[in-house]
Design an enzyme around this catalytic site. Sequence first.
Site, PDB file in Angstrom:
ATOM      1  NE  ARG A 234      14.188  54.097  49.953  1.00 21.83           N
ATOM      2  CZ  ARG A 234      12.965  54.175  50.473  1.00 21.83           C
ATOM      3  NH1 ARG A 234      11.932  54.501  49.709  1.00 21.83           N
ATOM      4  NH2 ARG A 234      12.764  53.957  51.760  1.00 21.83           N
ATOM      5  CD  GLU A 263      13.889  60.616  47.196  1.00 26.73           C
ATOM      6  OE1 GLU A 263      13.334  60.102  46.212  1.00 26.73           O
ATOM      7  OE2 GLU A 263      13.504  60.449  48.372  1.00 26.73           O
ATOM      8  CG  HIS A 295       9.884  59.649  48.875  1.00 21.09           C
ATOM      9  ND1 HIS A 295      11.182  59.196  48.872  1.00 21.09           N
ATOM     10  CD2 HIS A 295       9.151  58.667  49.454  1.00 21.09           C
ATOM     11  CE1 HIS A 295      11.222  57.993  49.435  1.00 21.09           C
ATOM     12  NE2 HIS A 295      10.007  57.655  49.802  1.00 21.09           N
TER      13      HIS A 295
HETATM   14  P1  NAD Z   1       8.858  44.015  50.828  1.00 18.39           P
HETATM   15  O1  NAD Z   1      10.094  43.635  51.577  1.00 18.39           O
HETATM   16  O2  NAD Z   1       7.542  43.502  51.317  1.00 18.39           O
HETATM   17  O3  NAD Z   1       8.995  43.573  49.296  1.00 18.39           O
HETATM   18  C1  NAD Z   1      10.156  43.758  48.551  1.00 18.39           C
HETATM   19  C2  NAD Z   1      10.256  42.594  47.577  1.00 18.39           C
HETATM   20  O4  NAD Z   1      11.409  42.828  46.760  1.00 18.39           O
HETATM   21  C3  NAD Z   1      10.447  41.239  48.279  1.00 18.39           C
HETATM   22  O5  NAD Z   1       9.501  40.316  47.796  1.00 18.39           O
HETATM   23  C4  NAD Z   1      11.862  40.845  47.902  1.00 18.39           C
HETATM   24  O6  NAD Z   1      12.022  39.423  47.758  1.00 18.39           O
HETATM   25  C5  NAD Z   1      12.020  41.553  46.568  1.00 18.39           C
HETATM   26  N1  NAD Z   1      13.398  41.650  46.135  1.00 18.39           N
HETATM   27  C6  NAD Z   1      14.538  41.659  46.890  1.00 18.39           C
HETATM   28  N2  NAD Z   1      15.608  41.707  46.094  1.00 18.39           N
HETATM   29  C7  NAD Z   1      15.151  41.712  44.820  1.00 18.39           C
HETATM   30  C8  NAD Z   1      15.784  41.741  43.552  1.00 18.39           C
HETATM   31  N3  NAD Z   1      17.136  41.734  43.449  1.00 18.39           N
HETATM   32  N4  NAD Z   1      15.001  41.752  42.455  1.00 18.39           N
HETATM   33  C9  NAD Z   1      13.635  41.720  42.556  1.00 18.39           C
HETATM   34  N5  NAD Z   1      12.996  41.674  43.728  1.00 18.39           N
HETATM   35  C10 NAD Z   1      13.739  41.683  44.840  1.00 18.39           C
HETATM   36  O7  NAD Z   1       8.897  45.601  50.767  1.00 18.39           O
HETATM   37  P2  NAD Z   1       7.652  46.557  50.426  1.00 18.39           P
HETATM   38  O8  NAD Z   1       7.004  46.958  51.696  1.00 18.39           O
HETATM   39  O9  NAD Z   1       6.869  45.977  49.343  1.00 18.39           O
HETATM   40  O10 NAD Z   1       8.443  47.847  49.900  1.00 18.39           O
HETATM   41  C11 NAD Z   1       9.125  47.833  48.662  1.00 18.39           C
HETATM   42  C12 NAD Z   1       9.941  49.093  48.515  1.00 18.39           C
HETATM   43  O11 NAD Z   1       9.056  50.223  48.427  1.00 18.39           O
HETATM   44  C13 NAD Z   1      10.812  49.444  49.757  1.00 18.39           C
HETATM   45  O12 NAD Z   1      12.073  48.800  49.676  1.00 18.39           O
HETATM   46  C14 NAD Z   1      10.943  50.937  49.664  1.00 18.39           C
HETATM   47  O13 NAD Z   1      12.136  51.235  48.973  1.00 18.39           O
HETATM   48  C15 NAD Z   1       9.761  51.372  48.823  1.00 18.39           C
HETATM   49  N6  NAD Z   1       8.827  52.259  49.547  1.00 18.39           N
HETATM   50  C16 NAD Z   1       8.516  53.462  48.993  1.00 18.39           C
HETATM   51  C17 NAD Z   1       7.624  54.314  49.643  1.00 18.39           C
HETATM   52  C18 NAD Z   1       7.212  55.644  49.069  1.00 18.39           C
HETATM   53  O14 NAD Z   1       6.698  56.492  49.816  1.00 18.39           O
HETATM   54  N7  NAD Z   1       7.373  55.888  47.788  1.00 18.39           N
HETATM   55  C19 NAD Z   1       7.085  53.924  50.863  1.00 18.39           C
HETATM   56  C20 NAD Z   1       7.421  52.672  51.389  1.00 18.39           C
HETATM   57  C21 NAD Z   1       8.301  51.838  50.727  1.00 18.39           C
END
Ligand code: NAD
Length: 335
Positions: A234, A263, A295
Amino acid sequence: MKVGVFSTKPYTRTFFEEVNEVFGHELVFFESRLTMETAGLAAGLPAICAFVNDVLDARVLRTLADGGTRLVALRCAGFNNLDLSAAGKHNLSVVRVPTYSPHAVAEHAVALVMTLNRKIHRAAARVREGNFALDGLMGFDMHGRTAGIVGTGRIGLEAARILSGFGCRLLGYDVAENPDCVALGVRYADLDRLFAESDIISLHCPLLPSTRHLVNDKSIARMKPGVMLINTSRGALIDTRAVIDGLKSGRIGYLGLDVYEEEADLFFEDLSDQVIQDDVFARLTTFPNVVITGHQGFFTRDALDEITRTTLANISDYEAGRPCPNEISIDRLRK
Ligand code: NAD
């Protein structure tokens, strides 16, 4: 169930119409983004479906609830654009797609890494111009380099798997260790150490008040000179102005972004005939060592199919009164 689908693009419509043949919901497509100005379109619709840059703040949620909406179905994983406590206050149920294809986003993150490393964006443009000189295109071996993964959940784990295939040394930072990452050889470290030792830093944690501007002046000063920074998570994880200063000083050697903090006014639209009014974004596009995509990390056939299926199944669960595993609420998050 009658569902208003906001931020509809032609590809959204194609997937929803095809997959909905099995589910049989009544879909009403709106091209507009959901904002305070467009929330009235949902009047009388019991469910709405929203995407990453739709606005779901307290005012919009109240307007939706006043218009008779009971369900907000997010067709994305992140829900930083939604005021969850306001949703609870207005009795709005919220569902999302917590996982679809972690591969899609992780593979895109690594595509940014390799584009920047081997300067594919510049090389491809040169060859088209008949310029076959290699000056300025030198890359580095991935093998043996240290990659720091911030957020080792589903996407972080897949990114770690791919980078491990290159022979990278892996460091991880998360609020909770992922045993699959440990098994892969990721060594957990605090953020300071990860920033100090990584040649490549890839962000995969959610946007929360605690992670907003995780990359800022202070953290950039702790990074290795010439570090590569990748953000497919994000936009607001990064303080963009600090990163621009880091690029100008050379502390940041490469920047790959699929997300940007402002964005919402740019991404997903064809603005190629218009003058970009965002000077910070415009500055970013002038660096030779910056690659930005709009994105598109999620944008694979496999991921879109899964997102659509899960979204429509979530709506069916709600309609049938079944417990939905993908429902989010403040109470659930506290558990
Ligand atoms: P997920 O929930 O499986 O993993 C997120 C991880 O971040 C978890 O392990 C959590 O413990 C950790 N986390 C929480 N707070 C934290 C902190 N303060 N510091 C460090 N780590 C922390 O989620 P995911 O499916 O891996 O997705 C991750 C992110 O990717 C989503 O939140 C979303 O913003 C982003 N995303 C982007 C796209 C894209 O098209 N670019 C698509 C999907 C998701």
